[in-house]
Design an enzyme around this catalytic site. Sequence first.
Site, PDB file in Angstrom:
ATOM      1  N   GLU A 380      -1.970  24.012  -5.659  1.00 54.18           N
ATOM      2  CA  GLU A 380      -3.342  23.995  -6.168  1.00 54.18           C
ATOM      3  C   GLU A 380      -3.473  23.538  -7.619  1.00 54.18           C
ATOM      4  O   GLU A 380      -4.380  23.974  -8.329  1.00 54.18           O
ATOM      5  CB  GLU A 380      -3.988  25.370  -6.020  1.00 54.18           C
ATOM      6  CG  GLU A 380      -4.163  25.780  -4.568  1.00 54.18           C
ATOM      7  CD  GLU A 380      -4.958  27.055  -4.390  1.00 54.18           C
ATOM      8  OE1 GLU A 380      -5.082  27.805  -5.359  1.00 54.18           O
ATOM      9  OE2 GLU A 380      -5.446  27.285  -3.272  1.00 54.18           O
ATOM     10  N   GLU A 441      -3.615  26.661   3.753  1.00 53.22           N
ATOM     11  CA  GLU A 441      -4.109  28.025   3.546  1.00 53.22           C
ATOM     12  C   GLU A 441      -5.550  28.094   4.022  1.00 53.22           C
ATOM     13  O   GLU A 441      -6.311  27.126   3.875  1.00 53.22           O
ATOM     14  CB  GLU A 441      -4.092  28.424   2.065  1.00 53.22           C
ATOM     15  CG  GLU A 441      -2.719  28.637   1.482  1.00 53.22           C
ATOM     16  CD  GLU A 441      -2.776  29.089   0.020  1.00 53.22           C
ATOM     17  OE1 GLU A 441      -3.722  29.808  -0.363  1.00 53.22           O
ATOM     18  OE2 GLU A 441      -1.858  28.709  -0.727  1.00 53.22           O
TER      19      GLU A 441
END
Length: 728
Positions: A380, A441
């Site tokens: 991320e 995710e």
Amino acid sequence: MRKCVLFNDNWQFAAQKLSLDAPDDCFVPVTLPHSNKLFDHHNVDNAAYQFISTYRKKFHWHPSPEDDNALVFLDFDGVMLACDVYLNGRFLHQHLGGYAPFSVDITHQLQEGENRVTLHVDSRERKDIPPYGHLVDYLTFGGVYRDVHLRQVNVSHIDNIFVQTTNVMQHPRLTAEIRLSHLQPDLTLQASVLDSNGQEVASLQQTVESQTNRLEWPDLPPVTLWSLDTPTLYTLQVTLWENGRLLDTLSTRFGFRQAEFRADGRFYLNDQPLPLFGLNRHQTYPYIGAAAPARLQRQDADILKHELACNIVRTSHYPQSPHFLDRCDEIGLLVFEELTGWQHVGDEKWQALCLEELETLITRDRNHPSIILWGVRVNESGDNDVFYTRTNALAHQLDPIRQTGGVRDFLGSSFLEDVYTHNDFSMGVRTPTEQPHLITEFAGHMFPTKIWDHEERLIDHALLHAKIHNLQLGHAQIAGAIGWCAFDYATHIEFGSGDRICYHGVMDIFRQPKWAAYFYQSQQDPAQKIVLQAATHWTMGDRSGGGNNPLTVFSNCDEVEIIIGDINVGRFQPNFEQYPNLPHPPFTIDGLNAYSAWGQAKFYNLRLVGYLNGQPVAEQQIASSRLPKRLELTADADQLYANGADMTRLLFRITDEFGNPLPYAIKVVTFELEGEAELIGENPFPLVGGQAALYLKAGHKPGPVIVRAYAPELPGAEVSVQIVPASG
Ligand code: GAL
């Protein structure tokens, strides 16, 4: 000749930085793997592991004449977070980074007789070392938390073996790149390919001409492929000879399999499309931080494969234990392994460490058939084309076949990898234009859920996972989805539920199932395991408005029959209407109000019967009384090795008369131990939520161990574990 021994025993530990000549009474004896601090199962304060500690080990060295040309190394599988290594008072090496292995050549400082290795282990969250520099949603903990080995090799030895299998569907071809410590005249390499029974199926001999040697088997006899159902492993055993004298032997396991994300958006294993269905794993545990021995590491892989029916796990967000990866190979569980980091990329030095760790991780792990993708972007993080061009190039150079992914959480990012890997918290599935595309995710912080939460929340949590998997499985451009996450985990204060736990797991921190876990489990073929679990506490007044309608059931049966008291309510089918793409949709059983509605119906026991092809195959009963009837205590293993480190989980539960945990049971549970072992965890344990676990850690002596548990007003429970001689 190579000798490699586990070097985990007889360490001394002090929770402070001590001088190299500190007296023995400043230390306590410990065995590795070791956490620099033990914790309660929640409310872990990360300040408590942030200090420099000292580990010391005295050992004897008596070289024999054949050791004349030997080099001796200490191999560390992982030390959190930085480590200075000294031998006999002299500084030898500094390693920065807690997740990658490192080796220290101690040859020249070794002396005959007693030697003393000292480590200063810095477990502070140093901004100069990945993953730190900004916020991080997990704890790293501290200590020498993985194994250490002492390795003795000839000066001329095999440094690394890299096995590649290609063209496995048509005409399997095997190539091995053997890197030697150095080049010298008159060396020969011999290599044998052994099948899973240890039988030689091919061999080769080759004169050494350079430090890196390529061995090739273009024509192998028929081989068995590695697959999820039959994860067949082979071994490549390489020996190094100098004029007929054996100098070294090194082996590695590998498998023949083709794993590929293709331009059509799907993932193919051995030419068959395989929708990826999985969960993320953090390597941390209650009480012991990350210092879990081999047995617990391996058990996590088994839980993911057999209790959660996953076909893939992501090692979020760092290289994990070799024991875990070995087990993934053995049981057929695919792995997405990624480099260390969380949302933050530091300066040049930080990036250099990250690259170095990536190199070590790929070199360590590229022979694992289970690993199908390298994660080469800090989880991320923002775009950084310069850095990520380098990480991609490095991965491709070290492993020309495996593809790369890079986990981002926003669309429109630079796509430098082979597979677009994306954390999708939209509560649906977004469709980036880039292909192939893997969701890495979802769920997580969008829906934190405790195992003892209110029934509606637990159901919605499970159905959120069902919904996203239904969407991804029905989406032609999505190769799969890996949910956040397998197990609840300890975290920093900026995250979590106030007690510093992220309750994002489909299992709790002890690896006990929430109902979401039964959703995962129920997606497997009933030929593997029949699953039948009603997602209900079976109370009249836990839900808003009361009652139990609709009732959600997770099962891979064709039909589920509901019996309330003496009334057979009927047989029901899976909810294909809402979840058309799931192999085994949840059952949504409506129409129970007549039998279980607040204030209108007398409350009876619930019985479910699962049917396959018209035959009853499974049953579950839940008592309406909801009174605590039993205290259960179970150990996962009935034997432990007497090595001072082996551990097994001791689950304890307060249940109804049919063995269903009572999520609102609150009692103090007390434990007694008899035998050469240690209880790890809170004792007495203030049990909230009806179920939790301690761990039993073996001592150094074989013999029986008995653990007894007591809770007020319930009969006590007992479990026996045999401690057996250590296997090495
Ligand atoms: C993601 C992150 C994970 C975890 C998760 C919680 O953004 O990658 O490490 O923090 O959120 O949902």
